[in-house]
Each structure stands twice: as structure tokens, then as C-alpha cells.
Design a protein around this motif. Structure first.
Motif, PDB file in Angstrom:
ATOM      1  N   LYS A   9       3.730  10.097  -7.504  1.00  0.00           N
ATOM      2  CA  LYS A   9       4.580  10.318  -8.668  1.00  0.00           C
ATOM      3  C   LYS A   9       3.746  10.551  -9.921  1.00  0.00           C
ATOM      4  O   LYS A   9       4.081  11.395 -10.764  1.00  0.00           O
ATOM      5  CB  LYS A   9       5.515   9.128  -8.883  1.00  0.00           C
ATOM      6  N   VAL A  10       2.649   9.802 -10.046  1.00  0.00           N
ATOM      7  CA  VAL A  10       1.770   9.970 -11.206  1.00  0.00           C
ATOM      8  C   VAL A  10       1.168  11.371 -11.209  1.00  0.00           C
ATOM      9  O   VAL A  10       1.101  12.032 -12.255  1.00  0.00           O
ATOM     10  CB  VAL A  10       0.652   8.888 -11.195  1.00  0.00           C
ATOM     11  N   LYS A  11       0.748  11.859 -10.061  1.00  0.00           N
ATOM     12  CA  LYS A  11       0.180  13.205  -9.979  1.00  0.00           C
ATOM     13  C   LYS A  11       1.213  14.262 -10.361  1.00  0.00           C
ATOM     14  O   LYS A  11       0.904  15.216 -11.078  1.00  0.00           O
ATOM     15  CB  LYS A  11      -0.346  13.481  -8.565  1.00  0.00           C
ATOM     16  N   GLN A  12       2.453  14.075  -9.897  1.00  0.00           N
ATOM     17  CA  GLN A  12       3.512  15.020 -10.247  1.00  0.00           C
ATOM     18  C   GLN A  12       3.769  15.007 -11.756  1.00  0.00           C
ATOM     19  O   GLN A  12       3.930  16.051 -12.389  1.00  0.00           O
ATOM     20  CB  GLN A  12       4.804  14.676  -9.506  1.00  0.00           C
ATOM     21  N   THR A  13       3.791  13.819 -12.323  1.00  0.00           N
ATOM     22  CA  THR A  13       4.048  13.707 -13.755  1.00  0.00           C
ATOM     23  C   THR A  13       2.905  14.328 -14.553  1.00  0.00           C
ATOM     24  O   THR A  13       3.142  14.970 -15.578  1.00  0.00           O
ATOM     25  CB  THR A  13       4.195  12.236 -14.172  1.00  0.00           C
ATOM     26  N   GLN A  14       1.675  14.132 -14.096  1.00  0.00           N
ATOM     27  CA  GLN A  14       0.546  14.724 -14.796  1.00  0.00           C
ATOM     28  C   GLN A  14       0.602  16.241 -14.735  1.00  0.00           C
ATOM     29  O   GLN A  14       0.295  16.923 -15.720  1.00  0.00           O
ATOM     30  CB  GLN A  14      -0.773  14.223 -14.197  1.00  0.00           C
ATOM     31  N   ALA A  15       1.021  16.791 -13.609  1.00  0.00           N
ATOM     32  CA  ALA A  15       1.144  18.242 -13.496  1.00  0.00           C
ATOM     33  C   ALA A  15       2.213  18.768 -14.460  1.00  0.00           C
ATOM     34  O   ALA A  15       2.005  19.776 -15.155  1.00  0.00           O
ATOM     35  CB  ALA A  15       1.484  18.632 -12.063  1.00  0.00           C
ATOM     36  N   LYS A  16       3.350  18.078 -14.516  1.00  0.00           N
ATOM     37  CA  LYS A  16       4.408  18.486 -15.437  1.00  0.00           C
ATOM     38  C   LYS A  16       3.940  18.375 -16.884  1.00  0.00           C
ATOM     39  O   LYS A  16       4.235  19.228 -17.721  1.00  0.00           O
ATOM     40  CB  LYS A  16       5.656  17.642 -15.221  1.00  0.00           C
ATOM     41  N   THR A  17       3.215  17.311 -17.184  1.00  0.00           N
ATOM     42  CA  THR A  17       2.709  17.101 -18.536  1.00  0.00           C
ATOM     43  C   THR A  17       1.756  18.223 -18.925  1.00  0.00           C
ATOM     44  O   THR A  17       1.788  18.709 -20.063  1.00  0.00           O
ATOM     45  CB  THR A  17       1.989  15.748 -18.628  1.00  0.00           C
ATOM     46  N   GLU A  56       0.827  -1.202   0.000  1.00  0.00           N
ATOM     47  CA  GLU A  56       0.000   0.000   0.000  1.00  0.00           C
ATOM     48  C   GLU A  56       0.865   1.258   0.000  1.00  0.00           C
ATOM     49  O   GLU A  56       0.550   2.249  -0.660  1.00  0.00           O
ATOM     50  CB  GLU A  56      -0.942  -0.001   1.207  1.00  0.00           C
ATOM     51  N   LYS A  57       1.961   1.217   0.727  1.00  0.00           N
ATOM     52  CA  LYS A  57       2.866   2.359   0.766  1.00  0.00           C
ATOM     53  C   LYS A  57       3.472   2.607  -0.618  1.00  0.00           C
ATOM     54  O   LYS A  57       3.554   3.744  -1.079  1.00  0.00           O
ATOM     55  CB  LYS A  57       3.973   2.120   1.788  1.00  0.00           C
ATOM     56  N   LYS A  58       3.863   1.528  -1.285  1.00  0.00           N
ATOM     57  CA  LYS A  58       4.420   1.664  -2.635  1.00  0.00           C
ATOM     58  C   LYS A  58       3.370   2.223  -3.596  1.00  0.00           C
ATOM     59  O   LYS A  58       3.674   3.059  -4.454  1.00  0.00           O
ATOM     60  CB  LYS A  58       4.922   0.312  -3.145  1.00  0.00           C
ATOM     61  N   VAL A  59       2.142   1.741  -3.450  1.00  0.00           N
ATOM     62  CA  VAL A  59       1.064   2.215  -4.328  1.00  0.00           C
ATOM     63  C   VAL A  59       0.830   3.712  -4.112  1.00  0.00           C
ATOM     64  O   VAL A  59       0.674   4.484  -5.070  1.00  0.00           O
ATOM     65  CB  VAL A  59      -0.230   1.407  -4.082  1.00  0.00           C
ATOM     66  N   ASN A  60       0.817   4.129  -2.859  1.00  0.00           N
ATOM     67  CA  ASN A  60       0.624   5.553  -2.564  1.00  0.00           C
ATOM     68  C   ASN A  60       1.763   6.396  -3.125  1.00  0.00           C
ATOM     69  O   ASN A  60       1.535   7.487  -3.673  1.00  0.00           O
ATOM     70  CB  ASN A  60       0.492   5.774  -1.050  1.00  0.00           C
TER      71      ASN A  60
END
Length: 103
Positions: A39-47, A30-34
């Protein structure tokens, strides 16, 4: 009967340890998933930022293309003038004529 109790106790202990191990591995998972979701949210913001920059760049490029095409429309072709000048030079200023000498 005592043997069955001992066997049942050993199996229960093994099952309990397996349950504890599974629970801890689930927490790690669960920690890895979080972390991955962050990271996905950060990448989406950069995108999103890159996409906005891309649209601005495309607008700038199209504006430049329009300016270039307008200037090309306004500039006349000089090939005919160059050919006419060359013909004139060949006809009137060829090697036949000598420069005047000063006396």
C-alpha cells in the motif's frame, strides 16, 4: 518422580502450544506488514504522479501570470480620458443648451 514428570510434561505441552500460537501470529503479522508495504508503494507512486501534475500546473499558472502582466502593461488607463469627456460634456453639452426644433 512420576509427579514431576507429569508436571514437566504439562508445562512442555503448554509451552509447545504457546510456541505454535506465537508462530502463527508472527506469520499473520508478517502478512500484514507486507500488505502495508504494498500500500505504501502504491501511495508513493500516486504521490509522485500528483507532484508531477502539480509542477506542470505551477508552470502553466506562471505562464498565465506573465501573459496577464504583459497585457496589463500594454493597456492604457482610461480614467483620465473618462474624466476629460465628463468635463467636456458638463461644459459644452450641459442642460443649458436646448435641442433645435424642426419647423
Amino acid at each position: 518422580m512420576k509427579i514431576w514428570k507429569w508436571i514437566l510434561g504439562i508445562i512442555a505441552a503448554i509451552g509447545g502450544t504457546a510456541t505454535i500460537v506465537a508462530a502463527t501470529s508472527k506469520k499473520k503479522h508478517e502478512k500484514k506488514v507486507n500488505d502495508n508495504q504494498k500500500k505504501v508503494k502504491q501511495t508513493q507512486a500516486k504521490t509522485k504522479q500528483v507532484q508531477q501534475q502539480k509542477t506542470q500546473t505551477k508552470k502553466a499558472v506562471t505562464n498565465q501570470k506573465k501573459k496577464v502582466s504583459n497585457t496589463k502593461k500594454q493597456v492604457k488607463n482610461t480614467a483620465n480620458a473618462k474624466q476629460t469627456t465628463k468635463n467636456f460634456e458638463n461644459k459644452y453639452r450641459g442642460r443649458k443648451r436646448r435641442p433645435k426644433t424642426k419647423s
